[in-house]
Design a protein around this motif. Structure first.
Motif, mmCIF file in Angstrom:
data_model
loop_
_atom_site.group_PDB
_atom_site.id
_atom_site.type_symbol
_atom_site.label_atom_id
_atom_site.label_comp_id
_atom_site.label_asym_id
_atom_site.label_seq_id
_atom_site.Cartn_x
_atom_site.Cartn_y
_atom_site.Cartn_z
ATOM 1 N N LEU A 191 41.384 23.785 46.281
ATOM 2 C CA LEU A 191 42.496 24.392 45.797
ATOM 3 C C LEU A 191 42.629 25.916 45.815
ATOM 4 C CD1 LEU A 191 44.853 23.432 43.754
ATOM 5 C CD2 LEU A 191 43.344 23.936 41.826
ATOM 6 N N ALA A 192 41.450 26.701 45.963
ATOM 7 C CA ALA A 192 41.723 27.814 45.979
ATOM 8 C C ALA A 192 42.123 28.314 47.412
ATOM 9 C CB ALA A 192 40.582 28.638 45.599
ATOM 10 N N LEU A 193 41.779 27.440 48.207
ATOM 11 C CA LEU A 193 41.930 27.913 49.819
ATOM 12 C C LEU A 193 43.306 27.277 50.157
ATOM 13 C CD1 LEU A 193 38.647 27.582 51.215
ATOM 14 C CD2 LEU A 193 39.681 29.499 50.684
ATOM 15 N N ILE A 194 43.973 26.393 49.411
ATOM 16 C CA ILE A 194 44.932 25.696 50.001
ATOM 17 C C ILE A 194 46.387 26.544 50.213
ATOM 18 C CG2 ILE A 194 46.380 25.086 47.712
ATOM 19 C CD1 ILE A 194 46.452 22.288 48.778
ATOM 20 N N ASN A 195 46.522 27.535 49.719
ATOM 21 C CA ASN A 195 47.736 28.433 49.881
ATOM 22 C C ASN A 195 47.098 29.837 50.096
ATOM 23 O OD1 ASN A 195 49.789 26.778 50.159
ATOM 24 N ND2 ASN A 195 49.809 26.586 47.989
ATOM 25 N N ALA A 196 45.922 30.119 50.698
ATOM 26 C CA ALA A 196 45.361 31.452 50.876
ATOM 27 C C ALA A 196 46.555 32.596 51.501
ATOM 28 C CB ALA A 196 44.022 31.391 51.676
ATOM 29 N N PRO A 197 46.387 33.632 51.349
ATOM 30 C CA PRO A 197 45.497 34.405 50.640
ATOM 31 C C PRO A 197 46.046 34.175 48.866
ATOM 32 C CG PRO A 197 46.700 35.935 51.433
ATOM 33 C CD PRO A 197 47.238 34.654 51.873
ATOM 34 N N GLU A 198 47.180 33.875 48.587
ATOM 35 C CA GLU A 198 47.580 33.684 47.288
ATOM 36 C C GLU A 198 46.702 32.997 46.301
ATOM 37 O OE1 GLU A 198 51.631 32.503 47.670
ATOM 38 O OE2 GLU A 198 52.196 33.853 48.959
ATOM 39 N N SER A 199 46.613 31.897 46.653
ATOM 40 C CA SER A 199 45.578 30.904 45.751
ATOM 41 C C SER A 199 44.233 31.414 45.400
ATOM 42 C CB SER A 199 45.631 29.730 46.318
ATOM 43 O OG SER A 199 44.987 29.371 47.894
ATOM 44 N N ILE A 200 43.534 32.387 46.633
ATOM 45 C CA ILE A 200 42.378 32.875 46.399
ATOM 46 C C ILE A 200 42.471 34.093 45.361
ATOM 47 C CG2 ILE A 200 40.701 34.414 47.609
ATOM 48 C CD1 ILE A 200 41.029 32.766 50.057
ATOM 49 N N ALA A 201 43.563 34.860 45.152
ATOM 50 C CA ALA A 201 43.683 35.848 44.267
ATOM 51 C C ALA A 201 44.034 35.186 42.877
ATOM 52 C CB ALA A 201 45.048 36.690 44.577
ATOM 53 N N LEU A 202 44.679 34.245 42.864
ATOM 54 C CA LEU A 202 44.893 33.514 41.598
ATOM 55 C C LEU A 202 43.690 32.829 40.891
ATOM 56 C CD1 LEU A 202 48.446 31.781 41.967
ATOM 57 C CD2 LEU A 202 47.949 33.904 40.759
ATOM 58 N N ALA A 203 42.817 32.253 41.875
ATOM 59 C CA ALA A 203 41.416 31.757 41.705
ATOM 60 C C ALA A 203 40.657 32.684 41.080
ATOM 61 C CB ALA A 203 40.819 31.006 42.599
ATOM 62 N N THR A 204 40.608 33.945 41.603
ATOM 63 C CA THR A 204 39.881 35.092 41.106
ATOM 64 C C THR A 204 40.142 35.699 39.920
ATOM 65 O OG1 THR A 204 39.383 35.740 43.469
ATOM 66 C CG2 THR A 204 39.059 37.406 41.881
ATOM 67 N N ILE A 205 41.548 35.580 39.705
ATOM 68 C CA ILE A 205 42.038 36.043 38.467
ATOM 69 C C ILE A 205 41.516 35.102 37.333
ATOM 70 C CG2 ILE A 205 44.240 36.425 37.093
ATOM 71 C CD1 ILE A 205 45.450 37.674 39.529
ATOM 72 N N GLY A 206 41.773 33.704 37.747
ATOM 73 C CA GLY A 206 41.204 32.745 36.629
ATOM 74 C C GLY A 206 39.828 32.809 36.214
ATOM 75 N N ILE A 207 39.232 33.101 37.347
ATOM 76 C CA ILE A 207 37.410 33.187 36.964
ATOM 77 C C ILE A 207 37.205 34.697 35.995
ATOM 78 C CG2 ILE A 207 35.266 33.800 37.976
ATOM 79 C CD1 ILE A 207 35.991 32.152 40.331
ATOM 80 N N LEU A 208 38.113 35.676 36.442
ATOM 81 C CA LEU A 208 37.828 36.888 35.426
ATOM 82 C C LEU A 208 38.445 36.514 34.077
ATOM 83 C CD1 LEU A 208 38.669 39.723 38.013
ATOM 84 C CD2 LEU A 208 36.583 38.990 37.367
ATOM 85 N N THR A 209 39.511 35.786 34.202
ATOM 86 C CA THR A 209 39.962 35.437 32.666
ATOM 87 C C THR A 209 39.027 34.550 31.768
ATOM 88 O OG1 THR A 209 42.451 35.600 33.684
ATOM 89 C CG2 THR A 209 41.885 34.173 31.544
ATOM 90 N N GLY A 210 38.260 33.643 32.621
ATOM 91 C CA GLY A 210 37.537 32.732 31.939
ATOM 92 C C GLY A 210 36.387 33.662 31.315
#
Length: 309
Positions: free
Chosen positions: A160-179
């Motif tokens: 899911l993090a790689l499906i629309n890279a690099p946008e999805s990677i940035a969003l996944a990173t933001i999600g981990i930092l949010t958690g």
């Protein structure tokens, strides 16, 4: 499909599924993207800050997210409880949106104009708490690599993090930092809870989600006394003993009803006025559920909160 006491997860899955279907069917995807230029700087479309996490952009993203939510989010909601879990999702949405906007502003200084779409930050925030809170049930090895029962979910999250890279990677990173921020003891997010009136309003939609009251599970591992063909070993003085020779509870304790067992634990006897008041507030709840909620809590407000969850 059974959600096993996951009303918030069920509502989240249904909302994301309906939003993604409507957005795709009516060609509204361009309204559910967030871009610094021109959406914010030129057209001042501030509402996109809220809409960009309301739906996924593709059916593949939705499919993976639904599998993750059903297997990950339900387990986390069982541990947190519905009110704490819904508060966690709300805080994750606020924090991830703030991080996204700040990241876009910072990238704009370097001439980077990235477009974001999808509730990937919230999903990865849930995954982070799942990683920190839920222990592994078992481990296994494939070609010498040690894996756990949680590994398939992490693999799907990586897709899911790689499906629309690099946008999805940035969003996944933001999600981990949010958690990490939501679980931090430094920030006040960990102890935040949604107001109680929101739970009362949400209880009105309970029939649409389904019953969430867990069934009664007796603590006794021995069969009820008095059943035909049942023999309980006894000691020399006539007391029942277990297989290890340890005395167990007397028959009156073993045959106690669920309500009596709850009263014995808390010492609280529900009154007819309390039962009538909660029956009027929760017409869908049975009398046994209401009595159990009152008996197992120290106040009427706590009983209301348990019935809402």
């Amino acid at each position: 499909m059974s959600f096993h006491n996951g009303p918030v997860t069920k509502a989240l899955m249904l909302t994301l599924g309906a939003n993604t279907f409507i957005v795709g069917a009516f060609q509204f995807k361009h309204y559910f993207r967030l871009q610094l230029v021109p959406h914010i700087t030129k057209y001042t479309q501030w509402w996109r800050i809220l809409s960009y996490q309301a739906a996924f952009q593709s059916s593949s993203e939705l499919f993976i997210s639904q599998i993750l939510l059903y297997n990950v989010s339900v387990a986390l909601e069982r541990v947190y409880g519905s009110r704490k879990f819904s508060s966690y999702i709300f805080v994750s949405g606020v924090v991830s949106t703030t991080m996204t906007v700040l990241g876009m502003l910072a990238a704009g200084w370097f001439g980077i104009n990235t477009s974001f779409a999808g509730p990937i930050p919230i999903l990865f925030s849930i995954l982070y708490s799942y990683y920190r809170v839920i222990p592994s049930a078992y481990r296994y090895r494939i070609f010498g690599v040690s894996l756990t029962d949680k590994t398939p979910y992490y693999v799907m999250a990586t897709f899911l993090a790689l499906i629309n890279a690099p946008e999805s990677i940035a969003l996944a990173t933001i999600g981990i930092l949010t958690g990490a921020a939501c679980r931090s003891d430094i920030l006040p997010f960990k102890s935040y809870r949604l107001p109680s009136w929101i739970n009362k309003v949400a209880s009105a939609f309970r029939p649409l989600i389904g019953s969430t009251e867990p069934g009664y599970r007796p603590n006794s591992v021995l069969p009820e006394l008095g059943q035909s063909g049942t023999h309980v070993p006894t000691s020399s003085n006539g007391e029942a003993i277990g297989s290890a020779g340890v005395d167990i509870a007397e028959p009156s304790v073993m045959n106690r009803s669920p309500v009596e067992a709850q009263n014995q634990t808390t010492g609280r006897e529900p009154t007819s006025e309390e039962i009538s008041q909660l029956s009027a507030m929760f017409p869908e709840a049975t009398r046994v559920q209401i009595v159990n909620a009152i008996s197992s809590t120290s106040s009427l407000e706590a009983a209301v909160e348990r019935l809402v969850q």
